[in-house]
Design a protein around this motif. Sequence first.
Motif, PDB file in Angstrom:
ATOM      1  N   HIS A  75      14.486  29.643  12.069  1.00 32.74           N
ATOM      2  CA  HIS A  75      15.272  28.926  13.077  1.00 32.74           C
ATOM      3  C   HIS A  75      16.223  29.894  13.774  1.00 32.74           C
ATOM      4  O   HIS A  75      16.346  29.891  14.978  1.00 32.74           O
ATOM      5  CB  HIS A  75      16.048  27.787  12.418  1.00 32.74           C
ATOM      6  CG  HIS A  75      17.012  27.106  13.331  1.00 32.74           C
ATOM      7  ND1 HIS A  75      16.586  26.293  14.356  1.00 32.74           N
ATOM      8  CD2 HIS A  75      18.359  27.136  13.400  1.00 32.74           C
ATOM      9  CE1 HIS A  75      17.647  25.845  15.017  1.00 32.74           C
ATOM     10  NE2 HIS A  75      18.735  26.344  14.444  1.00 32.74           N
TER      11      HIS A  75
ATOM     12  N   SER B 111      16.404  31.343  17.684  1.00 31.53           N
ATOM     13  CA  SER B 111      17.641  31.197  18.438  1.00 31.53           C
ATOM     14  C   SER B 111      18.121  32.527  18.985  1.00 31.53           C
ATOM     15  O   SER B 111      18.496  32.635  20.139  1.00 31.53           O
ATOM     16  CB  SER B 111      18.708  30.579  17.528  1.00 31.53           C
ATOM     17  OG  SER B 111      19.902  30.445  18.217  1.00 31.53           O
TER      18      SER B 111
ATOM     19  N   SER C 140      12.083  22.122  19.210  1.00 27.50           N
ATOM     20  CA  SER C 140      12.010  22.460  17.787  1.00 27.50           C
ATOM     21  C   SER C 140      10.585  22.721  17.314  1.00 27.50           C
ATOM     22  O   SER C 140      10.386  23.313  16.256  1.00 27.50           O
ATOM     23  CB  SER C 140      12.607  21.323  16.950  1.00 27.50           C
ATOM     24  OG  SER C 140      11.778  20.167  17.033  1.00 27.50           O
TER      25      SER C 140
ATOM     26  N   ALA D 152      23.299  15.172  12.657  1.00 27.26           N
ATOM     27  CA  ALA D 152      22.378  16.290  12.869  1.00 27.26           C
ATOM     28  C   ALA D 152      22.452  16.885  14.273  1.00 27.26           C
ATOM     29  O   ALA D 152      21.774  17.874  14.551  1.00 27.26           O
ATOM     30  CB  ALA D 152      20.950  15.816  12.582  1.00 27.26           C
TER      31      ALA D 152
ATOM     32  N   ASN E  29      24.399  18.799  15.840  1.00 30.10           N
ATOM     33  CA  ASN E  29      24.789  20.200  16.017  1.00 30.10           C
ATOM     34  C   ASN E  29      23.574  21.113  16.135  1.00 30.10           C
ATOM     35  O   ASN E  29      23.661  22.180  16.731  1.00 30.10           O
ATOM     36  CB  ASN E  29      25.702  20.661  14.886  1.00 30.10           C
ATOM     37  CG  ASN E  29      27.117  20.187  15.081  1.00 30.10           C
ATOM     38  OD1 ASN E  29      27.513  19.800  16.179  1.00 30.10           O
ATOM     39  ND2 ASN E  29      27.888  20.189  14.017  1.00 30.10           N
ATOM     40  N   GLU E  30      22.459  20.680  15.577  1.00 26.57           N
ATOM     41  CA  GLU E  30      21.222  21.465  15.686  1.00 26.57           C
ATOM     42  C   GLU E  30      20.832  21.660  17.155  1.00 26.57           C
ATOM     43  O   GLU E  30      20.566  22.781  17.590  1.00 26.57           O
ATOM     44  CB  GLU E  30      20.087  20.760  14.936  1.00 26.57           C
ATOM     45  CG  GLU E  30      18.745  21.433  15.069  1.00 26.57           C
ATOM     46  CD  GLU E  30      17.625  20.652  14.396  1.00 26.57           C
ATOM     47  OE1 GLU E  30      16.496  20.691  14.920  1.00 26.57           O
ATOM     48  OE2 GLU E  30      17.854  19.999  13.351  1.00 26.57           O
TER      49      GLU E  30
ATOM     50  N   SER F  13      23.691  23.660  19.318  1.00 30.72           N
ATOM     51  CA  SER F  13      23.694  25.123  19.206  1.00 30.72           C
ATOM     52  C   SER F  13      22.608  25.754  20.061  1.00 30.72           C
ATOM     53  O   SER F  13      22.804  26.820  20.649  1.00 30.72           O
ATOM     54  CB  SER F  13      23.554  25.553  17.745  1.00 30.72           C
ATOM     55  OG  SER F  13      22.282  25.216  17.239  1.00 30.72           O
ATOM     56  N   LYS F  14      21.470  25.098  20.171  1.00 31.49           N
ATOM     57  CA  LYS F  14      20.378  25.638  20.994  1.00 31.49           C
ATOM     58  C   LYS F  14      20.691  25.559  22.482  1.00 31.49           C
ATOM     59  O   LYS F  14      20.368  26.469  23.242  1.00 31.49           O
ATOM     60  CB  LYS F  14      19.079  24.889  20.702  1.00 31.49           C
ATOM     61  CG  LYS F  14      18.524  25.163  19.319  1.00 31.49           C
ATOM     62  CD  LYS F  14      17.240  24.402  19.116  1.00 31.49           C
ATOM     63  CE  LYS F  14      16.604  24.731  17.796  1.00 31.49           C
ATOM     64  NZ  LYS F  14      15.277  24.088  17.666  1.00 31.49           N
TER      65      LYS F  14
ATOM     66  N   PHE G 120      14.363  16.574  15.868  1.00 31.40           N
ATOM     67  CA  PHE G 120      15.099  17.357  14.886  1.00 31.40           C
ATOM     68  C   PHE G 120      14.170  18.092  13.928  1.00 31.40           C
ATOM     69  O   PHE G 120      13.154  17.552  13.490  1.00 31.40           O
ATOM     70  CB  PHE G 120      16.050  16.461  14.077  1.00 31.40           C
ATOM     71  CG  PHE G 120      17.184  15.930  14.892  1.00 31.40           C
ATOM     72  CD1 PHE G 120      18.298  16.714  15.147  1.00 31.40           C
ATOM     73  CD2 PHE G 120      17.138  14.654  15.426  1.00 31.40           C
ATOM     74  CE1 PHE G 120      19.346  16.237  15.913  1.00 31.40           C
ATOM     75  CE2 PHE G 120      18.175  14.158  16.190  1.00 31.40           C
ATOM     76  CZ  PHE G 120      19.287  14.950  16.438  1.00 31.40           C
TER      77      PHE G 120
ATOM     78  N   GLU H 162      15.792  20.028  11.227  1.00 28.59           N
ATOM     79  CA  GLU H 162      16.524  20.116   9.961  1.00 28.59           C
ATOM     80  C   GLU H 162      16.044  19.009   9.014  1.00 28.59           C
ATOM     81  O   GLU H 162      15.759  17.895   9.453  1.00 28.59           O
ATOM     82  CB  GLU H 162      18.025  19.972  10.213  1.00 28.59           C
ATOM     83  CG  GLU H 162      18.613  21.078  11.066  1.00 28.59           C
ATOM     84  CD  GLU H 162      18.594  22.438  10.390  1.00 28.59           C
ATOM     85  OE1 GLU H 162      18.687  22.515   9.150  1.00 28.59           O
ATOM     86  OE2 GLU H 162      18.497  23.438  11.118  1.00 28.59           O
TER      87      GLU H 162
ATOM     88  N   LYS I 134      14.606  15.407   9.989  1.00 30.30           N
ATOM     89  CA  LYS I 134      13.361  15.996  10.491  1.00 30.30           C
ATOM     90  C   LYS I 134      12.395  14.952  11.051  1.00 30.30           C
ATOM     91  O   LYS I 134      11.987  14.023  10.366  1.00 30.30           O
ATOM     92  CB  LYS I 134      12.654  16.791   9.396  1.00 30.30           C
ATOM     93  CG  LYS I 134      11.468  17.566   9.921  1.00 30.30           C
ATOM     94  CD  LYS I 134      10.887  18.484   8.887  1.00 30.30           C
ATOM     95  CE  LYS I 134       9.785  19.329   9.520  1.00 30.30           C
ATOM     96  NZ  LYS I 134       9.314  20.332   8.563  1.00 30.30           N
TER      97      LYS I 134
END
Length: 186
Positions: free
Chosen positions: A45, A49, A76, A120, A122-123, A126-127, A166, A168, A172
């Motif tokens: 991951h 990134s 993702s 979740a 923040n996943e 951040s991207k 997602f 994570e 997921k």
Amino acid sequence: MKQAVITSSLLMGGVLVSACQPASDNQPAQNSTASATVASVQSPHHVASVAAASTVSAQTAQNGVPKHINWALVDSGVKPVDKASFKYPFALDSQPVKAYAEMYHVDNETSRYNLTVGMAVNEVLSKVLDQLGTAYVSHELTAGKNSAFVIHTTQQIAPSQYTYVFAEPFAKGLTIPVKIINDGKK
């Protein structure tokens, strides 16, 4: 004419930091520091990134034309799952699910879903931040039956939408609509 280029580096703990520096005419097209950093990262991951960040130019509007988010860099690669059959981390009759349902006037299934994706988000943030740079202003998760993750930016970024899946383990396969709104709202 000189342009700004984003230089990416990794700090301890896998945190991605980006900074602008003037480009020189004799620099190679690819950032060798970012390439070396990609090779030292353990998590796939984080590799994706860092690799994506090293190829993104500074997010400034040129000639008044807003920049577009490249959703392919955010994707993702995970297939969406049926949210009715997903194994949620919250029991349907748990106190957090009931409290959220009561506060936002939704059923327990919607409450459980919103609580899970809310933890979740923040996943995806951040991207997207990798591409927004200083054009980022704020973000919010809307509540209710049709929740969405809204990212507010400056006018430098073009409005757009994307359904994020997602990756994570916590969420997921669950999806959330992501909306970029360039209203500058804090």
